[in-house]
Design an enzyme around this catalytic site. Structure first.
Site, PDB file in Angstrom:
ATOM      1  N   GLU A 163       0.811  -1.233   0.000  1.00 25.97           N
ATOM      2  CA  GLU A 163       0.000   0.000   0.000  1.00 25.97           C
ATOM      3  C   GLU A 163       0.838   1.275   0.000  1.00 25.97           C
ATOM      4  OE1 GLU A 163      -2.970  -0.526   3.096  1.00 25.97           O
ATOM      5  OE2 GLU A 163      -3.664  -2.380   2.185  1.00 25.97           O
ATOM      6  N   GLU A 298      -6.325 -10.425  -1.913  1.00 28.59           N
ATOM      7  CA  GLU A 298      -7.173 -10.208  -0.723  1.00 28.59           C
ATOM      8  C   GLU A 298      -8.638 -10.122  -1.147  1.00 28.59           C
ATOM      9  OE1 GLU A 298      -5.710  -6.941   1.694  1.00 28.59           O
ATOM     10  OE2 GLU A 298      -3.621  -7.519   1.371  1.00 28.59           O
TER      11      GLU A 298
HETATM   12  O1  9MR Z   1      -8.084  -7.996   7.813  1.00 31.28           O
HETATM   13  C1  9MR Z   1      -7.169  -7.209   8.565  1.00 31.28           C
HETATM   14  C2  9MR Z   1      -7.842  -6.718   9.820  1.00 31.28           C
HETATM   15  O2  9MR Z   1      -8.101  -7.800  10.684  1.00 31.28           O
HETATM   16  C3  9MR Z   1      -6.975  -5.692  10.497  1.00 31.28           C
HETATM   17  O3  9MR Z   1      -7.656  -5.139  11.590  1.00 31.28           O
HETATM   18  C4  9MR Z   1      -6.614  -4.601   9.499  1.00 31.28           C
HETATM   19  C5  9MR Z   1      -5.728  -3.558  10.128  1.00 31.28           C
HETATM   20  O4  9MR Z   1      -5.263  -2.654   9.191  1.00 31.28           O
HETATM   21  O5  9MR Z   1      -5.917  -5.180   8.408  1.00 31.28           O
HETATM   22  C6  9MR Z   1      -6.729  -6.047   7.691  1.00 31.28           C
HETATM   23  O6  9MR Z   1      -6.012  -6.530   6.581  1.00 31.28           O
HETATM   24  C7  9MR Z   1      -5.661  -5.554   5.586  1.00 31.28           C
HETATM   25  C8  9MR Z   1      -4.400  -6.018   4.912  1.00 31.28           C
HETATM   26  O7  9MR Z   1      -3.380  -6.250   5.856  1.00 31.28           O
HETATM   27  C9  9MR Z   1      -3.926  -5.027   3.879  1.00 31.28           C
HETATM   28  N1  9MR Z   1      -4.970  -4.733   2.938  1.00 31.28           N
HETATM   29  C10 9MR Z   1      -6.261  -4.378   3.488  1.00 31.28           C
HETATM   30  C11 9MR Z   1      -6.712  -5.435   4.482  1.00 31.28           C
HETATM   31  C12 9MR Z   1      -8.083  -5.108   4.979  1.00 31.28           C
HETATM   32  O8  9MR Z   1      -8.074  -3.895   5.677  1.00 31.28           O
END
Ligand code: 9MR
Length: 512
Positions: A163, A298
């Site tokens: 990101e 994802e």
């Molecule tokens: O699914 C993840 C969630 O449990 C966390 O709280 C969150 C914190 O930023 O991150 C989510 O995963 C993210 C991933 O690491 C990067 N792309 C977006 C995903 C969804 O937010």
């Protein structure tokens, strides 16, 4: 267009109701079979997502935490991503060390036991950075090395950078740490010049070096969201995707060759930049045409995109997305971001393939659609190049020319012993980047060594595309595995950054 039969694809030869009569007449033997053999040319229909995907030569995976490791995971999915447990917030300790890997180890062990591959998610990210937040490139490099060596080849793909690009379709990078490490030395608006500081380049360079030096097969990926289509809602150009394309183009090609794969996160929702556009396949194809693997890393699809319908409407959207990947040979895998709607990071969007919870799950229409689409296999000609006709031409690549603050170049030394070398210098007050060009003579060479003597007080702080023998005085640089071979009259480049002044260096080249 033809249906590509992949190597892993089982072929059935079914013989049913066989009746054989052997007739002997005039010394000849005739064989009559009735009814005839029935050859089934297509693969048997697979009954799980992982099996159907494997037949089509891609992986189908899921993001999970140890709490979600019920039997469905190993049965339905061939790949595992740690949803949170490999993020620096969980495992980065002081000074780039790695700690607290219990949950991550549980996931890796589960994957090994169940014959699944693992995606490491993620190393360098502005969010969930924990003790890495605000770190220098040197600390990041330590962390990158530690985390790569921690699991080695048990991790098939690592998200080295996550990101990096700003929201709202600006095509710009973000501006908080680690972007604060970036420096546009010549003010030309990009971070691609050798004299620029680019944490993306430097992080991948470090990861590439560790992979090379340790003989790992782990693939190094960059990952982001809202980069799935060539366009966004309303047909405007997807500038975020174009910016990612420029980064991948720059760092996957010579002279860098750092990036192996790009992850399109594929969190599809009703944000105008996050919808499913008809040019999804064309965008996947343009990345694939750079020679990198593409994965949908994802995937979830908000029920808003099917008017709150988690039946046929959502199933059709899943079909579309899975088909776009299947139709591009180098789209090598799809990972859904969780198992069941209620346990998802965005439960209210009901974007996954199952309902239910705690290991007791029910398949949604979307599940059946994905399984069915995977079972249809790829419909692509392997090695096809060039995006389909509805794609626009990719943006032109950014300039790589080095310019101000000051550039100097020495002419190549005599082409003795099969190669010559010349150095181009970008200097600023207290430092420099040297780009060294190695040129083969009248014969191809299979390895090279460049020696040069640094001016007194100058020190090499990092080098790329070469192994380096020392940091000051006379330094020998030798090729790495991928740039030793140089055809007659052709060139390759390596570089290094130094402190002090770099003027007056005269490189000599020896062919191996
Ligand atoms: O699914 C993840 C969630 O449990 C966390 O709280 C969150 C914190 O930023 O991150 C989510 O995963 C993210 C991933 O690491 C990067 N792309 C977006 C995903 C969804 O937010």
């Amino acid at each position: 267009m033809h249906v590509n039969s992949s190597p892993g694809r089982a072929r059935n030869l079914r013989i049913s109701g066989l009746a054989v009569a052997i007739l002997v007449a005039s010394g000849a033997v005739a064989l009559t079979v009735s009814p005839p053999f029935t050859a089934i040319g297509e693969a048997a229909t697979a009954e799980t997502l992982r099996a159907a995907a494997a037949q089509a030569d891609l992986f189908f995976g899921v993001a999970a935490s140890p709490a979600r490791l019920s039997s469905i995971v190993g049965r339905e999915f061939g790949q595992l991503t740690a949803e949170n447990d490999m993020k620096p917030a969980t495992i980065a300790g002081p000074g780039g060390t790695v700690q607290n890997t219990g949950n991550a180890d549980t996931l890796v062990n589960y994957a090994q036991t169940n014959n699944m591959t693992v995606r490491g998610h993620t190393m360098v990210w502005y969010s969930q950075a924990g003790s890495l937040s605000g770190a220098s490139q040197s600390t990041l490099n330590t962390y990158i090395q530690n985390v790569l060596l921690k699991w080695g080849n048990k991790i098939s793909h690592w998200d080295v950078v996550n990101e990096a690009l700003d929201d709202n379709n600006t095509g710009q990078r973000r501006n908080q740490w680690p972007h604060t490490l970036d420096r546009d030395a010549n003010g030309d608006g990009d971070y691609f010049d050798p004299s620029d500081t680019d944490y993306i380049r430097d992080s991948f360079r470090q990861a590439r070096q560790v992979v090379e030096q340790s003989g790992l097969t782990t693939k190094l990926c960059i990952n982001d969201y809202d980069i799935e289509g060539l366009t966004v809602k309303g047909g405007a150009r997807n500038k975020k995707s174009d910016a990612m394309y420029d980064i991948v183009k720059m760092y996957s090609q010579e002279p860098y060759k750092y990036i192996d794969c790009v992850g399109l996160q594929s969190h599809f929702n009703d944000n105008p930049n996050s919808i499913i556009t008809d040019d999804l396949q064309a965008n996947i194809q343009r990345f694939a045409d750079l020679g990198v693997e593409v994965q949908l890393t994802e995937l979830d699809i908000d029920d808003d995109l099917s008017n709150n319908d988690i039946g046929q409407g959502q199933a059709d959207n899943y079909r579309k997305v899975v088909r776009a990947c299947l139709n591009v040979a180098k789209c090598t895998g799809i990972t859904v971001w969780g198992i069941s709607d209620s346990e998802s990071w965005r439960a209210s969007e009901r974007g996954l393939l199952f309902t239910g919870s705690n290991g007791s799950y029910q398949k949604k229409a979307a599940y059946s659609a994905v399984l069915d689409e995977l079972n249809k296999g790829r419909q692509t000609t392997p090695g096809s190049s060039g995006p389909p006709s509805n794609s626009s031409s990719p943006p032109s690549s950014p300039s790589t020319s080095s310019s101000s603050p000051s550039t100097s170049s020495s002419s190549p030394s005599d082409p003795t012993a099969g190669c010559s070398a010349g150095v181009t210098l970008n200097s600023w007050n207290g430092g420099f980047v040297a780009t060294v060009r190695v040129t083969a003579g009248a014969e191809p060479i299979d390895g090279w060594s460049v020696s040069l003597t640094l001016p007194a007080g100058a020190t090499v702080t990092s080098a790329w595309n070469a192994n380096q023998s020392a940091t000051s005085g006379t330094v020998h640089f030798t090729n790495v595995s991928y740039n030793g071979r140089v055809d007659a009259g052709q060139s390759t480049e390596f570089g290094f950054q130094g402190t002090g002044t770099g003027t007056g260096m005269t490189p000599t080249c020896t062919a191996a």
